[in-house]
Design a protein around this motif. Structure first.
Motif, PDB file in Angstrom:
ATOM      1  N   GLU A 108       0.907  -1.064  -0.161  1.00 41.56           N
ATOM      2  CA  GLU A 108      -0.141   0.055  -0.048  1.00 41.56           C
ATOM      3  C   GLU A 108       1.180   1.217  -0.003  1.00 41.56           C
TER       4      GLU A 108
ATOM      5  N   TYR B  12      -7.073  -1.500   2.055  1.00 38.06           N
ATOM      6  CA  TYR B  12      -5.911  -1.342   1.210  1.00 38.06           C
ATOM      7  C   TYR B  12      -6.474  -0.458  -0.123  1.00 38.06           C
TER       8      TYR B  12
ATOM      9  N   GLU C 105      -5.248   1.727  -1.947  1.00 39.51           N
ATOM     10  CA  GLU C 105      -4.170   1.879  -3.192  1.00 39.51           C
ATOM     11  C   GLU C 105      -4.313   0.430  -3.992  1.00 39.51           C
TER      12      GLU C 105
END
Length: 136
Positions: free
Chosen positions: A51, A104, A106
Motif C-alpha cells: 500500500e 488497502y 491503493e
C-alpha cells in the motif's frame, strides 16, 4: 536506477518473509519451508508495505505512477494468486484481503486498473478462485 527496476527488486523484501520458494508455483508466499502457514502478522506487514509503495507514486494507480511498467507485469502473477488464496486461508479477515477497498485502497485501485487497462491480465493472468483453491 529507474523506478520500475527499483520496484521489481523490492518484491522479495516486501512480500512475506520466511515463505518457502518451493511453494511459489502453487501457493506463493503463504507457507513456510516446514509446510506451516506464514503468520498473519507477516501478511499484514507485506500488504501495508505494498500500500505504501503505491502511495509513493501518487500520479496514478500503478507501481510507478500513471502508466503500466515492467514492475506491474512482474508483480501481478504473484499478487493475483495472493489476493485470491490469502482470503481462502484466512477467511473473513478484512486486513488479510488484498482486494479490500477499506483496508488497502491503493492496492484495490491497482487491481481495478490492471483489470481495466491491461487486457492480457484480465484474459490470461487473472485466475479464478476454483483453480487457485485447488493449489492450496
Amino acid at each position: 536506477v529507474d523506478p520500475s527496476r527499483c520496484n521489481i527488486l523490492r518484491f522479495p523484501g516486501v512480500m512475506p518473509r520466511l515463505s518457502d520458494p518451493n511453494f511459489m508455483s502453487h501457493a506463493p508466499l503463504l507457507f513456510r519451508p516446514d509446510g506451516t502457514l506464514v503468520p498473519k502478522s507477516s501478511h499484514c506487514v507485506s500488504l501495508e508495505e505494498l500500500e505504501e509503495m503505491l502511495e509513493e507514486y501518487y500520479l496514478g494507480p500503478y507501481l510507478c505512477g500513471k502508466d503500466v511498467t515492467a514492475a506491474d507485469v512482474a508483480w501481478i502473477p504473484y499478487l493475483e494468486r495472493y489476493a485470491v488464496q490469502l482470503p481462502m486461508v484466512y477467511p473473513n479477515v478484512d486486513v488479510l484481503n488484498p482486494r479490500s477497498s477499506d483496508a488497502y485502497g491503493e492496492v484495490w485501485k491497482w487491481f481495478l486498473a490492471m483489470e481495466r487497462d491491461v487486457p492480457a491480465y484480465a484474459c490470461a493472468v487473472m485466475g479464478d478462485g476454483r483453480l487457485w483453491k485447488r493449489c492450496l
